[in-house]
Design a protein around this motif. Structure first.
Motif, PDB file in Angstrom:
ATOM      1  N   MET A 143      70.917  20.868 -63.950  1.00  0.00           N
ATOM      2  CA  MET A 143      70.392  19.989 -62.925  1.00  0.00           C
ATOM      3  C   MET A 143      71.407  19.761 -61.811  1.00  0.00           C
ATOM      4  SD  MET A 143      67.752  18.427 -61.927  1.00  0.00           S
ATOM      5  CE  MET A 143      66.703  17.037 -62.099  1.00  0.00           C
ATOM      6  N   ALA A 144      72.695  19.637 -62.185  1.00  0.00           N
ATOM      7  CA  ALA A 144      73.725  19.439 -61.162  1.00  0.00           C
ATOM      8  C   ALA A 144      73.748  20.626 -60.201  1.00  0.00           C
ATOM      9  CB  ALA A 144      75.092  19.237 -61.807  1.00  0.00           C
ATOM     10  N   ASN A 145      73.566  21.836 -60.740  1.00  0.00           N
ATOM     11  CA  ASN A 145      73.536  23.027 -59.901  1.00  0.00           C
ATOM     12  C   ASN A 145      72.372  22.962 -58.924  1.00  0.00           C
ATOM     13  OD1 ASN A 145      74.331  25.581 -58.961  1.00  0.00           O
ATOM     14  ND2 ASN A 145      72.834  26.552 -60.305  1.00  0.00           N
ATOM     15  N   HIS A 146      71.194  22.532 -59.392  1.00  0.00           N
ATOM     16  CA  HIS A 146      70.028  22.397 -58.521  1.00  0.00           C
ATOM     17  C   HIS A 146      70.284  21.349 -57.437  1.00  0.00           C
ATOM     18  CE1 HIS A 146      67.966  25.102 -61.073  1.00  0.00           C
ATOM     19  NE2 HIS A 146      67.592  24.236 -61.995  1.00  0.00           N
ATOM     20  N   GLN A 147      70.950  20.284 -57.821  1.00  0.00           N
ATOM     21  CA  GLN A 147      71.268  19.241 -56.828  1.00  0.00           C
ATOM     22  C   GLN A 147      72.216  19.788 -55.763  1.00  0.00           C
ATOM     23  OE1 GLN A 147      72.553  16.167 -59.533  1.00  0.00           O
ATOM     24  NE2 GLN A 147      70.530  15.201 -59.530  1.00  0.00           N
ATOM     25  N   GLN A 148      73.144  20.639 -56.169  1.00  0.00           N
ATOM     26  CA  GLN A 148      74.048  21.259 -55.196  1.00  0.00           C
ATOM     27  C   GLN A 148      73.290  22.186 -54.254  1.00  0.00           C
ATOM     28  OE1 GLN A 148      76.816  23.114 -57.865  1.00  0.00           O
ATOM     29  NE2 GLN A 148      78.136  21.305 -57.988  1.00  0.00           N
ATOM     30  N   VAL A 149      72.337  22.936 -54.801  1.00  0.00           N
ATOM     31  CA  VAL A 149      71.518  23.833 -53.979  1.00  0.00           C
ATOM     32  C   VAL A 149      70.730  23.015 -52.963  1.00  0.00           C
ATOM     33  CG1 VAL A 149      69.512  25.385 -54.010  1.00  0.00           C
ATOM     34  CG2 VAL A 149      71.365  25.689 -55.660  1.00  0.00           C
ATOM     35  N   VAL A 150      70.085  21.957 -53.420  1.00  0.00           N
ATOM     36  CA  VAL A 150      69.297  21.110 -52.518  1.00  0.00           C
ATOM     37  C   VAL A 150      70.195  20.500 -51.453  1.00  0.00           C
ATOM     38  CG1 VAL A 150      67.942  18.970 -52.400  1.00  0.00           C
ATOM     39  CG2 VAL A 150      67.428  20.690 -54.149  1.00  0.00           C
ATOM     40  N   ALA A 151      71.370  20.037 -51.843  1.00  0.00           N
ATOM     41  CA  ALA A 151      72.302  19.470 -50.855  1.00  0.00           C
ATOM     42  C   ALA A 151      72.703  20.516 -49.821  1.00  0.00           C
ATOM     43  CB  ALA A 151      73.536  18.908 -51.555  1.00  0.00           C
ATOM     44  N   ARG A 152      72.938  21.745 -50.267  1.00  0.00           N
ATOM     45  CA  ARG A 152      73.338  22.812 -49.343  1.00  0.00           C
ATOM     46  C   ARG A 152      72.198  23.185 -48.395  1.00  0.00           C
ATOM     47  NH1 ARG A 152      72.910  28.304 -50.542  1.00  0.00           N
ATOM     48  NH2 ARG A 152      72.862  27.797 -52.736  1.00  0.00           N
ATOM     49  N   VAL A 153      70.994  23.369 -48.951  1.00  0.00           N
ATOM     50  CA  VAL A 153      69.851  23.774 -48.135  1.00  0.00           C
ATOM     51  C   VAL A 153      69.480  22.681 -47.139  1.00  0.00           C
ATOM     52  CG1 VAL A 153      67.391  24.367 -48.209  1.00  0.00           C
ATOM     53  CG2 VAL A 153      68.970  25.405 -49.850  1.00  0.00           C
ATOM     54  N   PHE A 154      69.354  21.467 -47.617  1.00  0.00           N
ATOM     55  CA  PHE A 154      68.980  20.374 -46.715  1.00  0.00           C
ATOM     56  C   PHE A 154      70.121  19.997 -45.783  1.00  0.00           C
ATOM     57  CE2 PHE A 154      65.443  20.216 -49.538  1.00  0.00           C
ATOM     58  CZ  PHE A 154      64.402  19.734 -48.768  1.00  0.00           C
ATOM     59  N   GLY A 155      71.344  20.348 -46.172  1.00  0.00           N
ATOM     60  CA  GLY A 155      72.484  20.146 -45.276  1.00  0.00           C
ATOM     61  C   GLY A 155      72.322  20.912 -43.971  1.00  0.00           C
ATOM     62  N   LEU A 156      71.641  22.052 -44.020  1.00  0.00           N
ATOM     63  CA  LEU A 156      71.368  22.812 -42.790  1.00  0.00           C
ATOM     64  C   LEU A 156      70.554  21.971 -41.813  1.00  0.00           C
ATOM     65  CD1 LEU A 156      70.435  26.277 -44.352  1.00  0.00           C
ATOM     66  CD2 LEU A 156      72.517  25.731 -43.054  1.00  0.00           C
ATOM     67  N   TYR A 157      69.569  21.250 -42.342  1.00  0.00           N
ATOM     68  CA  TYR A 157      68.726  20.406 -41.492  1.00  0.00           C
ATOM     69  C   TYR A 157      69.508  19.202 -40.978  1.00  0.00           C
ATOM     70  CZ  TYR A 157      64.933  23.296 -43.094  1.00  0.00           C
ATOM     71  OH  TYR A 157      64.137  24.378 -43.352  1.00  0.00           O
ATOM     72  N   GLU A 158      70.390  18.688 -41.823  1.00  0.00           N
ATOM     73  CA  GLU A 158      71.199  17.543 -41.408  1.00  0.00           C
ATOM     74  C   GLU A 158      72.186  17.948 -40.311  1.00  0.00           C
ATOM     75  OE1 GLU A 158      72.512  16.437 -45.313  1.00  0.00           O
ATOM     76  OE2 GLU A 158      70.549  15.596 -45.818  1.00  0.00           O
ATOM     77  N   ARG A 159      72.699  19.190 -40.375  1.00  0.00           N
ATOM     78  CA  ARG A 159      73.649  19.660 -39.367  1.00  0.00           C
ATOM     79  C   ARG A 159      72.968  20.177 -38.103  1.00  0.00           C
ATOM     80  NH1 ARG A 159      76.026  22.553 -43.557  1.00  0.00           N
ATOM     81  NH2 ARG A 159      75.798  24.519 -42.481  1.00  0.00           N
ATOM     82  N   PHE A 160      71.887  20.935 -38.279  1.00  0.00           N
ATOM     83  CA  PHE A 160      71.289  21.633 -37.133  1.00  0.00           C
ATOM     84  C   PHE A 160      69.890  21.155 -36.762  1.00  0.00           C
ATOM     85  CE2 PHE A 160      73.932  24.890 -39.396  1.00  0.00           C
ATOM     86  CZ  PHE A 160      74.973  24.913 -38.491  1.00  0.00           C
TER      87      PHE A 160
END
Length: 192
Positions: free
Chosen positions: A1-18
């Motif tokens: 689950m922690a790995n999935h949370q990292q993936v979600v943070a990375r993917v949605f981080g794109l939207y937060e940045r750009f």
């Protein structure tokens, strides 16, 4: 689950940045466009994979830094780059193909739906040549046989509609929960 949370943070981080950046010549930002597309999928009662695919459909513009540009209208092959990014992140093949197919749907509709090209925004018209142009009859016949054709065509309609000013954004937390659930389901399916 922690790995999935990292993936979600990375993917949605794109939207937060750009996400606040201009949506390629349209009157909305990237995040406004994505949010509106997902909202339209939700309003029509589509499943979580389709809703998330609608939200992610242009992620290739965000995840492909340094990629070739379509004359100021975004990233060349953004549909394939985005789909590959989502596959590598662990999302389902169905979701990735829906992201990839939103450009194929534009090419298809330009061939098969009278007046469709005239209804496209200037940005969508200008990018069509970079995206392979109008489909051939043979390409369109093959696309119609794909089980994802109908929902891909619907997604394309949402893509065209998701360009309205001052529409409230969906809550990203809700989309993140959907993404976590889909990643967990996909991982369980691969273990079986």
């Amino acid at each position: 689950m922690a790995n999935h949370q990292q993936v979600v943070a990375r993917v949605f981080g794109l939207y937060e940045r750009f996400g606040a950046s201009d949506y390629i010549g349209e009157p909305v930002s990237q995040i406004e466009h994505m949010s509106q597309a997902a909202e339209l999928a939700l309003a029509e009662g589509f499943d979580d994979e389709v809703v998330l695919a609608a939200f992610f459909h242009d992620i290739g513009h965000l995840c492909a830094e340094g990629a070739e540009n379509m004359g100021g209208y975004g990233v060349v092959s953004h549909e394939r780059l985005g789909a590959d990014y989502l596959r590598e992140a662990g999302f389902s093949e169905r979701l990735a193909r829906l992201v990839e197919y939103h450009v194929q749907a534009k090419r298809y509709l330009t061939l098969r739906e009278p007046g469709y090209f005239d209804r496209l925004s200037e940005a969508s018209r200008r990018t069509l040549d970079y995206q392979g142009g109008v489909m051939t009859e043979a390409e369109a016949d093959a696309f119609e046989r794909d089980p994802l054709c109908a929902v891909s065509l619907r997604m394309r309609q949402w893509d065209e509609l998701a360009k309205k000013k001052a529409v409230p954004l969906l809550k990203l937390e809700a989309l993140k929960r959907i993404a976590l659930s889909l990643l967990s389901r996909e991982a369980k399916g691969q273990l079986c």
